[in-house]
Motif scaffolding. Structure first.
Motif, mmCIF file in Angstrom:
data_model
loop_
_atom_site.group_PDB
_atom_site.id
_atom_site.type_symbol
_atom_site.label_atom_id
_atom_site.label_comp_id
_atom_site.label_asym_id
_atom_site.label_seq_id
_atom_site.Cartn_x
_atom_site.Cartn_y
_atom_site.Cartn_z
ATOM 1 N N PHE A 94 0.878 -1.303 0.069
ATOM 2 C CA PHE A 94 0.296 0.222 -0.109
ATOM 3 C C PHE A 94 0.959 1.182 0.467
ATOM 4 C CE2 PHE A 94 -3.758 -2.558 1.702
ATOM 5 C CZ PHE A 94 -4.449 -2.517 1.086
ATOM 6 N N SER A 101 -1.534 2.821 5.525
ATOM 7 C CA SER A 101 -1.334 1.808 5.683
ATOM 8 C C SER A 101 -0.692 1.953 6.835
ATOM 9 C CB SER A 101 -1.007 0.794 4.776
ATOM 10 O OG SER A 101 -1.221 -0.464 5.552
ATOM 11 N N ILE A 199 -12.057 7.256 -2.485
ATOM 12 C CA ILE A 199 -11.481 5.867 -2.416
ATOM 13 C C ILE A 199 -11.329 5.230 -3.974
ATOM 14 C CG2 ILE A 199 -12.509 3.295 -1.719
ATOM 15 C CD1 ILE A 199 -13.413 5.042 0.743
ATOM 16 N N VAL A 218 -11.148 -5.170 0.017
ATOM 17 C CA VAL A 218 -9.917 -4.191 -0.211
ATOM 18 C C VAL A 218 -9.857 -3.092 1.112
ATOM 19 C CG1 VAL A 218 -8.816 -2.519 -0.166
ATOM 20 C CG2 VAL A 218 -8.623 -3.419 -2.102
ATOM 21 N N LEU A 220 -10.365 -0.887 4.775
ATOM 22 C CA LEU A 220 -9.723 0.632 4.885
ATOM 23 C C LEU A 220 -10.823 1.412 5.921
ATOM 24 C CD1 LEU A 220 -10.303 3.143 3.495
ATOM 25 C CD2 LEU A 220 -10.790 1.665 1.794
ATOM 26 N N ASP A 228 -8.016 7.836 4.657
ATOM 27 C CA ASP A 228 -8.435 6.130 4.512
ATOM 28 C C ASP A 228 -6.483 5.855 4.453
ATOM 29 O OD1 ASP A 228 -10.428 7.236 3.666
ATOM 30 O OD2 ASP A 228 -9.604 7.491 1.289
ATOM 31 N N TYR A 230 -5.035 1.835 5.139
ATOM 32 C CA TYR A 230 -5.763 0.590 3.675
ATOM 33 C C TYR A 230 -5.194 -0.162 4.995
ATOM 34 C CZ TYR A 230 -7.599 2.767 0.076
ATOM 35 O OH TYR A 230 -8.661 4.088 -0.150
#
Length: 234
Positions: A94, A101, A199, A218, A220, A228, A230
């Protein structure tokens, strides 16, 4: 479209098989005869597309996806499947795409002490052995009984699952963000579809590099500041 749907499982009492046109029985995935049986079914029944629906099936089919003759196996390449199956690699992937992330560590002694934290198996699913912990003592205790774990900072916010379906060349046919309203054992029970352009644009970026075949989801968490974060690819 004149479509016939086959369903394969280890028992003909599997609930999903009640919704297909034809049922076929196969050995368990770890059985050495599993792959030959799948190939046999695809050849004898002239199957056009093979679509796996469980994570533990993915790597095996990915490694042998070119051995099914005319049947197209809708699964991503082995290197991409390994990124999904080992969550230590997922966060780095990511980040390589410019997406946020939470950074994982696989040793409780290396964790930076930010709490609450989240500990789970590196290749887990269905929220099995996944725990939110609020202090170092509990983290160390749980780490002794969770096999091959990773630890990440716990992100607070709105949980999303994004359904993505791609064509044979990895181009997204649809990208559908859903807010997770109710969850049981890691499986979502109730969701609300949300047209979140941020997104969707971020997932277009992922698809352009990942080139998934068929379906992926996915997960998140959208933080209060709109970032966001993830978590994983399924």
């Amino acid at each position: 479209v004149d479509l016939i749907i086959y369903g394969a499982d280890i028992t003909n009492t599997a609930p999903a098989l009640q919704f297909v046109d034809k049922k076929v029985l196969v050995p368990r995935i770890k059985d050495v005869s599993y792959l030959p049986r799948l190939k046999q079914i695809c050849a004898e029944e002239n199957i056009d597309a093979l679509i796996p629906t469980i994570d533990t099936d993915l790597l095996l089919l990915s490694q042998h996806r070119d051995e099914f003759g005319k049947t197209k196996v809708f699964v991503s390449s082995p290197d991409k499947v390994k990124i999904c199956r080992d969550k230590r690699f997922t966060a780095d992937y990511f980040s390589s795409l410019g997406l946020h992330s939470p950074h994982p560590v696989d040793d409780v002694k290396k964790y930076n002490g930010v709490f609450p934290a989240f500990i789970k198996p590196k290749d887990g699913s269905s929220s099995i052995d996944a725990y939110k912990v609020t202090n170092q003592e509990d983290l160390e205790e749980i780490s002794n009984r969770v096999p091959d774990y990773i630890i990440q900072p716990f992100i607070t916010g709105t949980e999303y699952t994004v359904d993505i379906f791609c064509d044979w060349d990895g181009n997204p046919v649809f990208i559908t963000p859903r807010i997770r309203l109710a969850v049981r054992s890691g499986e979502v029970l109730k969701t609300e579809i949300r047209q979140d352009d941020q997104i969707i644009d971020e997932m277009k970026r992922l698809c352009a590099e990942y080139k998934p075949r068929g379906q992926i989801t996915v997960q998140l968490i959208k933080a209060s500041d709109g970032t966001d974060w993830y978590i994983e690819i399924n």
